[in-house]
Scaffold this motif. Structure first.
Motif, mmCIF file in Angstrom:
data_model
loop_
_atom_site.group_PDB
_atom_site.id
_atom_site.type_symbol
_atom_site.label_atom_id
_atom_site.label_comp_id
_atom_site.label_asym_id
_atom_site.label_seq_id
_atom_site.Cartn_x
_atom_site.Cartn_y
_atom_site.Cartn_z
ATOM 1 N N MET A 104 -25.883 17.382 -23.002
ATOM 2 C CA MET A 104 -25.359 17.114 -21.670
ATOM 3 C C MET A 104 -25.419 18.414 -20.878
ATOM 4 S SD MET A 104 -24.551 13.891 -21.677
ATOM 5 C CE MET A 104 -23.497 13.723 -20.248
ATOM 6 N N ASP B 83 -23.421 19.089 -18.292
ATOM 7 C CA ASP B 83 -22.185 19.242 -17.522
ATOM 8 C C ASP B 83 -21.712 20.696 -17.503
ATOM 9 O OD1 ASP B 83 -22.432 16.562 -17.282
ATOM 10 O OD2 ASP B 83 -20.521 16.041 -18.209
ATOM 11 N N LYS C 83 -29.150 14.202 -17.597
ATOM 12 C CA LYS C 83 -28.191 14.561 -18.635
ATOM 13 C C LYS C 83 -26.783 14.791 -18.094
ATOM 14 C CE LYS C 83 -31.589 16.779 -21.667
ATOM 15 N NZ LYS C 83 -31.933 18.031 -22.403
ATOM 16 N N SER D 104 -23.088 13.532 -16.876
ATOM 17 C CA SER D 104 -22.171 12.417 -17.095
ATOM 18 C C SER D 104 -21.871 11.733 -15.766
ATOM 19 C CB SER D 104 -20.882 12.931 -17.738
ATOM 20 O OG SER D 104 -20.216 13.826 -16.863
ATOM 21 N N GLU E 76 -19.059 11.356 -14.295
ATOM 22 C CA GLU E 76 -18.117 12.170 -13.518
ATOM 23 C C GLU E 76 -18.830 13.343 -12.848
ATOM 24 O OE1 GLU E 76 -17.793 11.340 -16.644
ATOM 25 O OE2 GLU E 76 -16.155 9.862 -16.596
#
Length: 420
Positions: free
Chosen positions: A231, A233, A265, A267, A269
């Motif tokens: 991810m 993030d 990749k 999320s 949010e």
């Protein structure tokens, strides 16, 4: 209970007794005698003691002699209070000699000493300016087991007068690069993922510093390979923090930073935050929206496929998956192509809008400059343009309409009475 009397047990008992007798000297009375410690440690190594036990002896001794190497904050505070009064130069010379001697006694096995202890030792070594060979040895050992490091111990301040940042970013960059250059047999996939997360968290902390340059941030963010991030993030958080702390970053540099992020990749949010983030360039926001649209379309296709499978009369006999026909594949490819064209059209439209906004801002700045200097020709030119537009509009009317307009302008009250 029967007592073991095998020869192996007897040999082990004798070895343990010898080891306990060798450790009897390890007390506070002789903790400051460095030469005595080195001699006794050499004799223990000759007995064939395991490297991890030797490493625990070294860490315990070093924490007693130099409380800054301990992981206990209370011990560090009490050591600073009870420190004997002496000059700073003498204290630093003692620490420098101790660190250099301690590095020379480390076992050859690289994982015999905990990584966090090595980072604390490296911090003291940089502070007291030990020889480059000892620092290189510590960095080599730390990079070998960087996946066991903590963010707290990795945030080593910069003790160099040539460095403008608070944290030693160049040191972390060297450690990360050396870890990435290790053999794949030594560097496992799980270790690579841990180090990548550690680098992203470190970037988010270092990005707060306004003196951190774009080249330093970009170099450290580019060290981990793309497949190491499941991810993005953490990387997005670091880039957003850097843009917030550096509002003067140009548009080209913002685009360059955002190219590091894989919008697929993120999320949900993080994608929602990026779609509403004014610090990101328009192109990056469009890419995030396009990725979310693709994810949504994929979920709809999966849901429709599962729903059609539930409605199938031979649900238990059907295969779990089927190959798409050539017609369906062509339809999906055409839909993806159409979506790409829509995104490109939106990007070009956004770029055109940005160009128009920049031109309007430049015109506004020029108007304010002329108004500031009080040049009267600006208002005259504006009035001439208005009159020219009015004349053009009058020229399009018929003579009867022009006459009616002039009569209305001369006798407005008369027209009101006639209408009544």
């Amino acid at each position: 209970m029967q007592k073991l009397t095998s020869p192996e047990y007897t040999a082990f008992s004798c070895k343990a007794a010898m080891f306990e007798s060798e450790l009897c000297w390890f007390d506070d009375a002789c903790i400051l005698d460095m030469d005595h410690f080195v001699k006794r440690l050499s004799s223990i190594k000759e007995k064939g003691v395991r490297p991890d036990l030797i490493g625990s002896i070294i860490t315990h001794y070093a924490s007693k002699w130099l409380p800054e190497l301990s992981d206990d904050d209370a011990q560090k505070m009490t050591a600073n209070v009870d420190e004997s009064p002496e000059s700073v130069t003498t204290s630093w010379m003692k620490k420098r000699f101790f660190v250099e001697t301690l590095v020379g006694t480390l076992p050859p096995e690289k994982d015999s000493i905990p990584c966090n202890f090595l980072l604390r030792l490296l911090r003291v070594a940089n502070m007291v300016r030990v020889e480059p060979a000892y620092r290189a040895e510590l960095e080599k050992r730390v990079s070998y087991q960087l996946d066991h490091a903590s963010l707290r111990e990795l945030m080593i301040p910069s003790f160099s007068h040539t460095c403008t940042t608070l944290l030693d970013v160049e040191l972390v960059l060297r450690l990360a690069r050396r870890f990435m250059n290790l053999d794949e047999a030594v560097r496992s996939g799980a270790a690579l993922i841990k180090v990548t997360k550690l680098v992203d968290c470190y970037l988010a902390e270092a990005a707060i510093d306004s003196n951190l340059t774009l080249s330093e941030f970009f170099a450290l963010a580019s060290v981990p390979p793309g497949h190491a991030r499941a991810m993005d993030d953490g990387l997005y958080r670091a880039i957003d923090t850097y843009l917030k702390a550096h509002p003067g970053v140009s548009k080209q540099d913002r685009n360059r930073l955002c190219k590091l992020i894989d919008s697929r990749k993120l999320s949900p949010e993080a994608s929602l935050h990026a779609a509403q983030n004014e610090r990101l360039p328009v192109r990056a926001v469009v890419q995030v929206l396009f990725s979310e649209q693709n994810k949504l379309n994929k979920q709809i296709l999966d849901f429709s496929g599962s729903f059609s499978g539930m409605l199938s009369p031979n649900m238990g006999l059907d295969a779990p998956a089927r190959c798409l026909s050539k017609r369906e594949i062509n339809t999906q490819q055409m839909e993806v192509k159409r979506l790409k064209e829509d995104v490109l059209r939106l990007q070009s439209h956004c770029m055109a809008l940005e160009g128009q906004i920049e031109k309007l801002m430049e015109k506004k700045k020029g108007f304010l400059i002329w108004k500031k200097f009080g040049i009267p020709t600006l208002r005259g030119n504006k009035n001439e343009e208005i009159e020219r537009e009015a004349n053009v509009g009058i020229g399009l009317k018929t003579p009867l309409q022009m006459r009616t307009r002039l009569v209305k302008a001369k006798n407005p009250n008369k027209w009101r009475k006639s209408l009544s």
